[in-house]
Each structure stands twice: as structure tokens, then as C-alpha cells.
Scaffold this motif. Structure first.
Motif, PDB file in Angstrom:
ATOM      1  N   ALA A  95      85.009   5.795 -21.117  1.00 41.62           N
ATOM      2  CA  ALA A  95      84.570   6.114 -22.474  1.00 41.62           C
ATOM      3  C   ALA A  95      84.279   7.594 -22.675  1.00 41.62           C
ATOM      4  O   ALA A  95      84.175   8.056 -23.816  1.00 41.62           O
ATOM      5  CB  ALA A  95      83.321   5.294 -22.820  1.00 41.62           C
ATOM      6  N   ALA A  96      84.173   8.342 -21.585  1.00 42.62           N
ATOM      7  CA  ALA A  96      83.768   9.749 -21.715  1.00 42.62           C
ATOM      8  C   ALA A  96      84.746  10.554 -22.566  1.00 42.62           C
ATOM      9  O   ALA A  96      84.354  11.535 -23.222  1.00 42.62           O
ATOM     10  CB  ALA A  96      83.639  10.374 -20.330  1.00 42.62           C
ATOM     11  N   ALA A  97      86.030  10.158 -22.563  1.00 46.51           N
ATOM     12  CA  ALA A  97      87.037  10.915 -23.324  1.00 46.51           C
ATOM     13  C   ALA A  97      86.851  10.791 -24.826  1.00 46.51           C
ATOM     14  O   ALA A  97      87.402  11.581 -25.594  1.00 46.51           O
ATOM     15  CB  ALA A  97      88.434  10.415 -22.936  1.00 46.51           C
ATOM     16  N   SER A  98      86.079   9.802 -25.253  1.00 49.60           N
ATOM     17  CA  SER A  98      85.985   9.520 -26.685  1.00 49.60           C
ATOM     18  C   SER A  98      85.057  10.470 -27.433  1.00 49.60           C
ATOM     19  O   SER A  98      85.225  10.703 -28.625  1.00 49.60           O
ATOM     20  CB  SER A  98      85.497   8.084 -26.899  1.00 49.60           C
ATOM     21  N   GLY A  99      84.051  10.960 -26.745  1.00 48.57           N
ATOM     22  CA  GLY A  99      83.075  11.788 -27.441  1.00 48.57           C
ATOM     23  C   GLY A  99      82.106  10.992 -28.285  1.00 48.57           C
ATOM     24  O   GLY A  99      81.299  11.558 -29.033  1.00 48.57           O
ATOM     25  N   ASP A 100      82.156   9.649 -28.218  1.00 52.60           N
ATOM     26  CA  ASP A 100      81.209   8.808 -28.964  1.00 52.60           C
ATOM     27  C   ASP A 100      79.786   9.013 -28.448  1.00 52.60           C
ATOM     28  O   ASP A 100      79.575   9.388 -27.296  1.00 52.60           O
ATOM     29  CB  ASP A 100      81.589   7.329 -28.819  1.00 52.60           C
ATOM     30  N   HIS A 101      78.824   8.715 -29.287  1.00 47.82           N
ATOM     31  CA  HIS A 101      77.423   8.828 -28.880  1.00 47.82           C
ATOM     32  C   HIS A 101      76.814   7.470 -28.585  1.00 47.82           C
ATOM     33  O   HIS A 101      75.610   7.358 -28.372  1.00 47.82           O
ATOM     34  CB  HIS A 101      76.620   9.545 -29.980  1.00 47.82           C
ATOM     35  N   ASP A 102      77.626   6.428 -28.609  1.00 52.82           N
ATOM     36  CA  ASP A 102      77.150   5.069 -28.320  1.00 52.82           C
ATOM     37  C   ASP A 102      78.334   4.263 -27.782  1.00 52.82           C
ATOM     38  O   ASP A 102      79.403   4.239 -28.421  1.00 52.82           O
ATOM     39  CB  ASP A 102      76.598   4.427 -29.597  1.00 52.82           C
ATOM     40  N   TYR A 103      78.149   3.630 -26.624  1.00 52.28           N
ATOM     41  CA  TYR A 103      79.262   2.903 -26.006  1.00 52.28           C
ATOM     42  C   TYR A 103      79.160   1.381 -26.169  1.00 52.28           C
ATOM     43  O   TYR A 103      79.881   0.639 -25.510  1.00 52.28           O
ATOM     44  CB  TYR A 103      79.323   3.211 -24.503  1.00 52.28           C
ATOM     45  N   VAL A 104      78.293   0.897 -27.036  1.00 49.79           N
ATOM     46  CA  VAL A 104      78.116  -0.550 -27.157  1.00 49.79           C
ATOM     47  C   VAL A 104      79.430  -1.243 -27.521  1.00 49.79           C
ATOM     48  O   VAL A 104      79.704  -2.362 -27.083  1.00 49.79           O
ATOM     49  CB  VAL A 104      77.020  -0.881 -28.200  1.00 49.79           C
ATOM     50  N   LYS A 105      80.287  -0.556 -28.306  1.00 53.23           N
ATOM     51  CA  LYS A 105      81.560  -1.183 -28.687  1.00 53.23           C
ATOM     52  C   LYS A 105      82.420  -1.492 -27.460  1.00 53.23           C
ATOM     53  O   LYS A 105      83.189  -2.444 -27.464  1.00 53.23           O
ATOM     54  CB  LYS A 105      82.324  -0.314 -29.681  1.00 53.23           C
ATOM     55  N   TYR A 106      82.282  -0.683 -26.399  1.00 53.99           N
ATOM     56  CA  TYR A 106      83.033  -0.963 -25.164  1.00 53.99           C
ATOM     57  C   TYR A 106      82.502  -2.251 -24.501  1.00 53.99           C
ATOM     58  O   TYR A 106      83.269  -3.052 -23.994  1.00 53.99           O
ATOM     59  CB  TYR A 106      82.908   0.201 -24.185  1.00 53.99           C
ATOM     60  N   ALA A 107      81.192  -2.426 -24.519  1.00 55.20           N
ATOM     61  CA  ALA A 107      80.606  -3.650 -23.956  1.00 55.20           C
ATOM     62  C   ALA A 107      81.074  -4.871 -24.742  1.00 55.20           C
ATOM     63  O   ALA A 107      81.387  -5.926 -24.161  1.00 55.20           O
ATOM     64  CB  ALA A 107      79.082  -3.558 -23.960  1.00 55.20           C
ATOM     65  N   LEU A 108      81.133  -4.725 -26.064  1.00 53.94           N
ATOM     66  CA  LEU A 108      81.586  -5.844 -26.897  1.00 53.94           C
ATOM     67  C   LEU A 108      83.050  -6.184 -26.613  1.00 53.94           C
ATOM     68  O   LEU A 108      83.436  -7.359 -26.601  1.00 53.94           O
ATOM     69  CB  LEU A 108      81.390  -5.491 -28.376  1.00 53.94           C
ATOM     70  N   ALA A 109      83.867  -5.156 -26.364  1.00 54.83           N
ATOM     71  CA  ALA A 109      85.278  -5.393 -26.035  1.00 54.83           C
ATOM     72  C   ALA A 109      85.396  -6.143 -24.701  1.00 54.83           C
ATOM     73  O   ALA A 109      86.211  -7.067 -24.557  1.00 54.83           O
ATOM     74  CB  ALA A 109      86.030  -4.062 -25.970  1.00 54.83           C
ATOM     75  N   LEU A 110      84.584  -5.753 -23.715  1.00 52.85           N
ATOM     76  CA  LEU A 110      84.591  -6.448 -22.421  1.00 52.85           C
ATOM     77  C   LEU A 110      84.166  -7.900 -22.598  1.00 52.85           C
ATOM     78  O   LEU A 110      84.768  -8.828 -22.028  1.00 52.85           O
ATOM     79  CB  LEU A 110      83.641  -5.751 -21.439  1.00 52.85           C
ATOM     80  N   ASP A 111      83.125  -8.111 -23.384  1.00 48.01           N
ATOM     81  CA  ASP A 111      82.597  -9.461 -23.598  1.00 48.01           C
ATOM     82  C   ASP A 111      83.634 -10.352 -24.281  1.00 48.01           C
ATOM     83  O   ASP A 111      83.832 -11.515 -23.902  1.00 48.01           O
ATOM     84  CB  ASP A 111      81.326  -9.368 -24.455  1.00 48.01           C
ATOM     85  N   ARG A 112      84.304  -9.777 -25.274  1.00 45.60           N
ATOM     86  CA  ARG A 112      85.321 -10.520 -26.000  1.00 45.60           C
ATOM     87  C   ARG A 112      86.473 -10.905 -25.073  1.00 45.60           C
ATOM     88  O   ARG A 112      86.947 -12.051 -25.085  1.00 45.60           O
ATOM     89  CB  ARG A 112      85.833  -9.649 -27.156  1.00 45.60           C
ATOM     90  N   ALA A 113      86.895  -9.975 -24.239  1.00 43.17           N
ATOM     91  CA  ALA A 113      88.000 -10.247 -23.310  1.00 43.17           C
ATOM     92  C   ALA A 113      87.601 -11.313 -22.280  1.00 43.17           C
ATOM     93  O   ALA A 113      88.393 -12.216 -21.964  1.00 43.17           O
ATOM     94  CB  ALA A 113      88.404  -8.957 -22.600  1.00 43.17           C
ATOM     95  N   ALA A 114      86.379 -11.210 -21.781  1.00 43.23           N
ATOM     96  CA  ALA A 114      85.915 -12.178 -20.777  1.00 43.23           C
ATOM     97  C   ALA A 114      85.883 -13.586 -21.366  1.00 43.23           C
ATOM     98  O   ALA A 114      86.260 -14.562 -20.696  1.00 43.23           O
ATOM     99  CB  ALA A 114      84.529 -11.779 -20.266  1.00 43.23           C
ATOM    100  N   LYS A 115      85.443 -13.705 -22.597  1.00 42.77           N
ATOM    101  CA  LYS A 115      85.392 -15.022 -23.250  1.00 42.77           C
ATOM    102  C   LYS A 115      86.796 -15.556 -23.517  1.00 42.77           C
ATOM    103  O   LYS A 115      87.036 -16.764 -23.414  1.00 42.77           O
ATOM    104  CB  LYS A 115      84.584 -14.926 -24.547  1.00 42.77           C
ATOM    105  N   THR A 116      87.713 -14.665 -23.857  1.00 38.93           N
ATOM    106  CA  THR A 116      89.091 -15.101 -24.123  1.00 38.93           C
ATOM    107  C   THR A 116      89.726 -15.721 -22.883  1.00 38.93           C
ATOM    108  O   THR A 116      90.407 -16.747 -22.975  1.00 38.93           O
ATOM    109  CB  THR A 116      89.943 -13.915 -24.615  1.00 38.93           C
TER     110      THR A 116
END
Length: 458
Positions: A95-116
Motif C-alpha cells: 500500500a505504500a505506493a498509493s500515498g493514502d493516509h488510511d489503509y482500511v480499504k486494503y483490509a476490506l479487500a482481503l476480507d472480501r477475497a477470503a470470504k469469496t
């Protein structure tokens, strides 16, 4: 003649393996986990939305058959596989390349993939800050309480020290505050978060598993369990010397590991992935008869926590490694005896009886894997006290060149002597007392504890 010899050898090997499978299955052994490690380095993108989509797409593509294959192996070999899991590259790096100030969206993407794909957990919402912070590390650590609260299957870890770099005391201080804040949002958050020293890159166990940057693109690692099998074997050598006890554990570990090797290589072949390692850890559950504490008591302690516990645990850990290494082409991960409190019926009993406390558990972590694990403490504990516990465990790992970790769970509203239920493999735990003396002035210093000298040991 040559053809005949080469033909017989694999048949005999198969017979030995199946004999081992039958023996361990009769003693109710299970395989704790098949874990698929997936590199996300090719998902890096300066646009975080695109990066998250790449992450979801890669995980759901590579792991789409993981659960099905695990269930097939369970049926064919008659070996229960307790968990199917995924580890990914530490998200702070992605996520460091993004420059975002909050990475929660990455956690949500992981969670969504794991459930799928239907796995039990996904690990790798992690940062490696043993020598210092990068911007991505700071952002990820800051987001930990919220990320764990908003997800169900995501596990997190932070490595705060190593034998080569020393201990990052700024990170130790911050992680005490993170643990405290996470428990205020939901105390179960801390069952999904581990703080390490000397974290390893191929650990198939949660909550601390992540896929290291030195690993292949997709790897299958597996972790064996087996406390019940070891205890059953020791029941047959009552009264014999410690030499016999050690030899019995070695032979049992050999059989258990052969099973892990068979399942791991089979799963890797069917999933088109590289086989990684078998983690030789003895991992307990809260069920009666599946306890590390009961092994130590079978060796001759009236209760775990008695004087002699650390010595017995050291011998157990060493014998498991000696037996397991002979049985497997590649071993790794954490490889040792886990001593979580909530997941081990014998440990829970010893705490309730007053034989086991945090200080004795800390001493035991000097000779086993991994650390202060699944320990419930009062919700009003000071953040600096948690940081002190992290610093102590990191120091044990740093000086002894081994992995150590802390997974403590402050439970709001609970006091010493109360009990908290976690459910499933996480079990339940009595609330344990901690030192009431303050660590605050030391923790507030920050900075770095320098790496130790590697010669001149005593």
C-alpha cells in the motif's frame, strides 16, 4: 533388476506413510492448517482502488480451489484439516505506493477475497518495523484497530525487533496503545493481532502469518498439530527415564511430520503451487486430550507451572524438532510447542488453580514457540504495561535468536478471576493478573534497544 528396485522403493515409502497416517488417525490427530501463501508484489499500484481490485482478483484466482482440495484430502486420507488459510505479502509494502493516509480499504479487500474463496483466516495485514518506520508502516499501524473492527477474517502482525537490528522501542510504545485502542472497539480484535520479534516469512499459523518477500509467488505451507498423539505415546513409557521420554517424543514427531509432508505435497501438487514447509509446531486446542499442558503433566509434573515446567518444555520442544526434521524435506515456520492459555484446557486449569501466572509463562517462552499467547487481562490495564510485556518478550527473542510474540487481550469490564469466551479454536480464558508496577517512564523513552553482541555469550 534395476527397474525392479526402483519400482519397489516408492511402494514401500507409500506403505510407511499410510501406516503413519493410520496410527495418527487412530489417536485423533488432525492437521491444523493448509495455508496458501500468495505474493501481492505484482498488485502494487499508485491508485489504491486499482491495487485493491488487483489484490482481490489475484487471491480469488489463486486460492479458488484451496478449500475444495483441502476437503478432498480430508476425505481421501481420513485426516481432518482444521483450517484452510491464506497469507499475503505484508500490506504495508503493497500500500505504500498509493500515498493514502488510511489503509482500511486494503483490509476490506482481503476480507472480501477470503470470504469469496471460503477460507477461515487471511493473514498479512502486517508491517515490519524492527529497524525503523517507513510511511506505509506508520499508516498501517495507525489503521489497525479500525481495520480489524471492520473485518472478520483478516489477521494482523507487526514485527518490532530482531536479533540483528535490536528492538524498535517507538514501535513497542505505539503497539501498546494500539492493543488498548483495539480492545476498546472490540476485544476480539486482539485475538487477530500479534506483535513479533524475529518474525518468520513462512509461518502458516495465525494470527501472525504473512507471505515474505523472499518466498515464491504461490506456496503451500502446512502446520501439524498433535499434542494428543504425543501424550498417548508418553502414557506407554510411564516411569522410564527422560532419555526414553525424549526418544518417544522424537519417534512420535517423526510420524506426525510424515503426515504433514504427505498432505502438504499433495495439496501443493493439486493446486499447482510450490510446496513450502511443514511447521513442526505442536498446536493445542481447548478440547480435553489435546493439550501441551497435559503432555508436561504426563512427563511428571502435578500441574503445568510447577518448578521443572520450563525444563520439561525445553526437552519437548527439542525432541519434536529432532524427530520432525528427519521426516520432512523442508521444515520452517515457528516449529515448536505453542503455549496459548485460552486454547489449551490444561493451561486454563493451571491458571484457575493458581499454579500458572504471566511470569511463569514468560519464562516458558524462552524455550518454546512462540510467546505470551491468547492471554486475557483486565480491560483497565495501562497501555504502557502492555508495551512493557511486548518489550520483555522481544528481548527474550532478540537475545536468544528465536521468534517470540505477544497476543494479549484486554477485556473491557472484566477483572482478575472472571472468564471470557472467544469461541471455536480460540477457546476461553480466565482473566490473568499482571504486575501493577509502572513501566511508563521506560516505555516513554522510545528509541532503539541496540542489537546484542553475537559472541562473548554467557
Amino acid at each position: 533388476m534395476t527397474l525392479c528396485t526402483s519400482y519397489r522403493r516408492p511402494v514401500l515409502e507409500t506403505e510407511k506413510i499410510m501406516e503413519t497416517v493410520r496410527m495418527v488417525s487412530e489417536e485423533k490427530l488432525d492437521l491444523r492448517t493448509i495455508t496458501m501463501g500468495i505474493s501481492l508484489l505484482d498488485c502494487i499500484d499508485s491508485d489504491s482502488d486499482r491495487a485493491c481490485q488487483k489484490i482481490y482478483d489475484k487471491i480469488t484466482k489463486k486460492a479458488k480451489d484451496l478449500v475444495r482440495v483441502g476437503e478432498e484430502i480430508e476425505t481421501e486420507f481420513g485426516i481432518p484439516v482444521a483450517n484452510k488459510r491464506i497469507t499475503v505479502t505484508p500490506i504495508s509494502l503493497i500500500a505504500a505506493a498509493s500515498g493514502d493516509h488510511d489503509y482500511v480499504k486494503y483490509a476490506l479487500a482481503l476480507d472480501r477475497a477470503a470470504k469469496t474463496v471460503g477460507v477461515d483466516f487471511i493473514g498479512g495485514y502486517s508491517a515490519l518495523v524492527q529497524k525503523g518506520y517507513q510511511n506505509g508502516d506508520k499508516t498501517l499501524i495507525k489503521s489497525l484497530p479500525e481495520a480489524l473492527t471492520q473485518t472478520d477474517l483478516v489477521c494482523a502482525s507487526v514485527n518490532v525487533g530482531s536479533t540483528r537490528t535490536g528492538i524498535n522501542m517507538d514501535a513497542v510504545k505505539e503497539m501498546g496503545e494500539v492493543v488498548k485502542k483495539a480492545s476498546e472497539l472490540d476485544y476480539m480484535n486482539n485475538a487477530k493481532m500479534v506483535i513479533f520479534c524475529n518474525a518468520v516469512e513462512d509461518n502458516p499459523f495465525m494470527a501472525g502469518g504473512f507471505h515474505g518477500v523472499g518466498e515464491s509467488d504461490v506456496v503451500i505451507n502446512c502446520g501439524v498439530s498433535g499434542p494428543g498423539v504425543v501424550k498417548a505415546a508418553l502414557e506407554k513409557v510411564k516411569g522410564e527415564s527422560m532419555d526414553v521420554v525424549a526418544e518417544t517424543i522424537k519417534k512420535t514427531a517423526f510420524k506426525v511430520t510424515r503426515m504433514g509432508q504427505l498432505v502438504g505435497t499433495t495439496a501443493a501438487k493439486r493446486l499447482g503451487a510450490k510446496f513450502g514447509i511443514v511447521d513442526l509446531s505442536l498446536a493445542p486446542t481447548a478440547a480435553i486430550g489435546d493439550s501441551i499442558a497435559e503432555i508436561l503433566e504426563e512427563i511428571g509434573l502435578s500441574s503445568v507451572g510447577a518448578h521443572g515446567t520450563t525444563a520439561a518444555l525445553a526437552m519437548l520442544n527439542d525432541a519434536v524438532k529432532k524427530g520432525g526434521i528427519m521426516a520432512c524435506s523442508h521444515v520452517g515456520g515457528l516449529s515448536g510447542a505453542f503455549i496459548p492459555v485460552s486454547e489449551d484446557a490444561g493451561m486454563i486449569k493451571a491458571v484457575n488453580a493458581g499454579y500458572l501466572n504471566v511470569s511463569k509463562l514468560e519464562a516458558m517462552t524462552a524455550v518454546c514457540s512462540v510467546g505470551l499467547d491468547m492471554i486475557a487481562v483486565p480491560g483497565d490495564i495501562e497501555a504502557s504495561t502492555i508495551s512493557g510485556m511486548i518489550a520483555d518478550e522481544a528481548a527474550i527473542g532478540m537475545i536468544n535468536a528465536k521468534t517470540t510474540a505477544v497476543r494479549v487481550i484486554p477485556v473491557p469490564g472484566k477483572k482478575v478471576g472472571d472468564t471470557v469466551e472467544f469461541g471455536g479454536l480460540l477457546g476461553y480464558a480466565p482473566i490473568m493478573d499482571v504486575s501493577h508496577a509502572s513501566s511508563a517512564a521506560m516505555i516513554s523513552r522510545g528509541g532503539t534497544i541496540p542489537a546484542p553482541v553475537h559472541s562473548f555469550k554467557n
